[in-house]
Design an enzyme around this catalytic site. Structure first.
Site, PDB file in Angstrom:
ATOM      1  N   TYR A   1       0.810  -1.202  -0.143  1.00 18.91           N
ATOM      2  CA  TYR A   1       0.199   0.019  -0.383  1.00 18.91           C
ATOM      3  C   TYR A   1       0.201   1.330   0.196  1.00 18.91           C
ATOM      4  O   TYR A   1       1.957   1.421   1.078  1.00 18.91           O
ATOM      5  CB  TYR A   1      -0.656   0.205   1.346  1.00 18.91           C
TER       6      TYR A   1
ATOM      7  N   GLY B   1     -14.179  -6.002   1.698  1.00 21.85           N
ATOM      8  CA  GLY B   1     -15.384  -5.665   0.769  1.00 21.85           C
ATOM      9  C   GLY B   1     -16.344  -5.867   1.150  1.00 21.85           C
ATOM     10  O   GLY B   1     -17.112  -5.979   0.492  1.00 21.85           O
ATOM     11  N   PRO B   2     -16.535  -5.838   2.962  1.00 21.25           N
ATOM     12  CA  PRO B   2     -17.886  -5.842   3.062  1.00 21.25           C
ATOM     13  C   PRO B   2     -19.314  -4.989   2.138  1.00 21.25           C
ATOM     14  O   PRO B   2     -20.652  -5.948   2.375  1.00 21.25           O
ATOM     15  CB  PRO B   2     -18.261  -6.149   4.553  1.00 21.25           C
TER      16      PRO B   2
ATOM     17  N   ALA C   1     -19.216  -4.252  -0.359  1.00 18.84           N
ATOM     18  CA  ALA C   1     -19.114  -4.168  -2.286  1.00 18.84           C
ATOM     19  C   ALA C   1     -19.137  -2.749  -2.990  1.00 18.84           C
ATOM     20  O   ALA C   1     -19.729  -1.989  -4.105  1.00 18.84           O
ATOM     21  CB  ALA C   1     -20.848  -4.921  -2.445  1.00 18.84           C
ATOM     22  N   LYS C   2     -17.858  -2.187  -2.698  1.00 23.25           N
ATOM     23  CA  LYS C   2     -17.323  -1.195  -3.327  1.00 23.25           C
ATOM     24  C   LYS C   2     -18.527   0.189  -3.509  1.00 23.25           C
ATOM     25  O   LYS C   2     -18.682   0.359  -4.497  1.00 23.25           O
ATOM     26  CB  LYS C   2     -17.002  -1.300  -5.070  1.00 23.25           C
ATOM     27  N   GLY C   3     -18.950  -0.074  -1.744  1.00 23.58           N
ATOM     28  CA  GLY C   3     -20.086   1.065  -1.714  1.00 23.58           C
ATOM     29  C   GLY C   3     -21.535   0.565  -2.142  1.00 23.58           C
ATOM     30  O   GLY C   3     -22.432   1.797  -1.856  1.00 23.58           O
ATOM     31  N   LEU C   4     -21.452  -0.171  -2.863  1.00 22.56           N
ATOM     32  CA  LEU C   4     -23.217  -0.514  -3.696  1.00 22.56           C
ATOM     33  C   LEU C   4     -24.111  -0.688  -2.124  1.00 22.56           C
ATOM     34  O   LEU C   4     -24.961  -0.511  -2.348  1.00 22.56           O
ATOM     35  CB  LEU C   4     -22.802  -1.790  -4.234  1.00 22.56           C
ATOM     36  N   LEU C   5     -23.132  -1.509  -0.950  1.00 19.63           N
ATOM     37  CA  LEU C   5     -24.506  -1.741  -0.169  1.00 19.63           C
ATOM     38  C   LEU C   5     -24.112  -0.337   0.881  1.00 19.63           C
ATOM     39  O   LEU C   5     -23.707  -1.028   1.949  1.00 19.63           O
ATOM     40  CB  LEU C   5     -23.579  -2.413   0.633  1.00 19.63           C
TER      41      LEU C   5
ATOM     42  N   LYS D   1     -25.123   6.565  -6.252  1.00 23.82           N
ATOM     43  CA  LYS D   1     -24.096   6.841  -6.736  1.00 23.82           C
ATOM     44  C   LYS D   1     -22.838   5.505  -8.165  1.00 23.82           C
ATOM     45  O   LYS D   1     -23.113   5.992  -8.890  1.00 23.82           O
ATOM     46  CB  LYS D   1     -23.255   7.906  -6.948  1.00 23.82           C
TER      47      LYS D   1
END
Length: 305
Positions: free
Chosen positions: A51, A198-199, A201-205, A211
């Site tokens: 990172y 990733g809980p 899901a890239k901000g989908l949840l 957006k």
């Protein structure tokens, strides 16, 4: 903050951990995010030597050294940056692992790493040699425990039974339930905890799902954009008293094999939102059943046993 034991170790980490990859390189902002997490009761901090090519480890170490004995710092090794620092190659060799642990320790200004993880894993790895490297580092007192991080059931099936690894990090969410079929049972049978990433899901949840939906032109894994739209609205309709973040975090927490849920944050507000979701009531059996009914449980199509 709820804590769980990681695998067969003595490491007791908060169920919600902070993924440090998104804290950025500005020290003041990074410090705000890290200390907000700590002040909210989070004791598990996840970084990696890759990172920001080591700068992330430096920031994490610098900020947390004042509370070092109160936190668990997990970092990773195996991705070898090229000289130009615009890419990397995979190197799980014993020599590389034992060289790089010294660099991570120096960057983080600490004498030991709580959880040192192989940052991936393939069937082409020199698996016994890789395991031997971690075992020697543990015997030398440079690391307390070690783990690996793979989504591949066939790789997990090699590392878990042949090592004393206490954890495996892998992607898992309501939108990615692939680990449930093969990976989770292997790990549970070998006493290895799952550390999920990733809980959300890239901000989908999350509250930003509209957006994120607009940006997800190609969908997400087994969902096309239309399916995602229908599912996310269905979740809102059927769980009126729950935010998407709550559903996402609590669904991860409902898996007994999961010891730690790694949620990233690029602001203190995101940390507070994740903590709020973690501290919401656990899902009922009925809620879990409905979530499983609404979402896909496809297994992995590749790297199967």
């Amino acid at each position: 903050m709820i804590k769980r034991i990681i695998g067969s170790s003595s490491l007791e980490g908060t169920l919600l951990g902070l993924g440090c990859m998104s804290i950025g390189t500005d020290k003041k902002k990074a410090e705000e995010i890290l200390l907000t997490a700590f002040d909210q009761g989070i004791n598990y901090f996840d970084t990696a030597d890759l990172y920001d090519y080591g700068q992330n480890e430096e920031l994490v170490g610098e900020v947390l050294k004042q509370v070092r004995n109160e936190v668990l710092i997990a970092t990773k090794v195996g991705n070898k940056p090229n000289p130009a620092r615009d890419g990397w190659s995979w190197d799980p060799s014993k020599q590389y692992i034992k060289e790089q642990v010294k660099n991570s320790l120096k960057r983080m200004q600490t004498d030991y790493i709580d959880l040192y993880q192989l940052h991936g894993g393939t069937l082409d790895d020199p698996i016994d040699e890789t395991i031997e490297a971690f075992e020697e580092l543990k015997a030398e007192g440079l690391i307390r425990e070690y783990g690996f991080s793979s989504i591949r059931p066939n790789v997990i099936n090699e590392y878990a039974p042949r090592s004393s690894a206490v954890s495996n990090m892998m992607q898992y969410s309501l939108l990615d339930r692939r680990p449930e079929e093969q990976a989770f049972p292997i790990l549970e049978n070998n006493g290895v905890s799952v550390i999920t990433r990733g809980p959300l899901a890239k901000g989908l949840l999350s509250a930003q799902f509209k957006k994120k939906l607009d940006q997800a032109k190609d969908g997400f894994l087994n969902y096309d954009q239309q399916e995602l739209t229908e599912l996310l609205h269905a979740l809102q309709d059927k769980f009126e008293n729950r935010s998407l973040e709550e559903l996402a975090i609590q669904f991860n927490a409902s898996q007994k094999v999961v010891s730690t849920i790694i949620a990233g944050a690029s602001s203190k507000e995101q940390v507070l939102s994740n903590v709020k979701a973690m501290e919401s009531p656990a899902l009922s059996d009925e809620e879990i059943a409905l979530l499983k009914q609404l979402t896909k449980d496809n297994g992995y199509s590749e790297h199967r046993l």
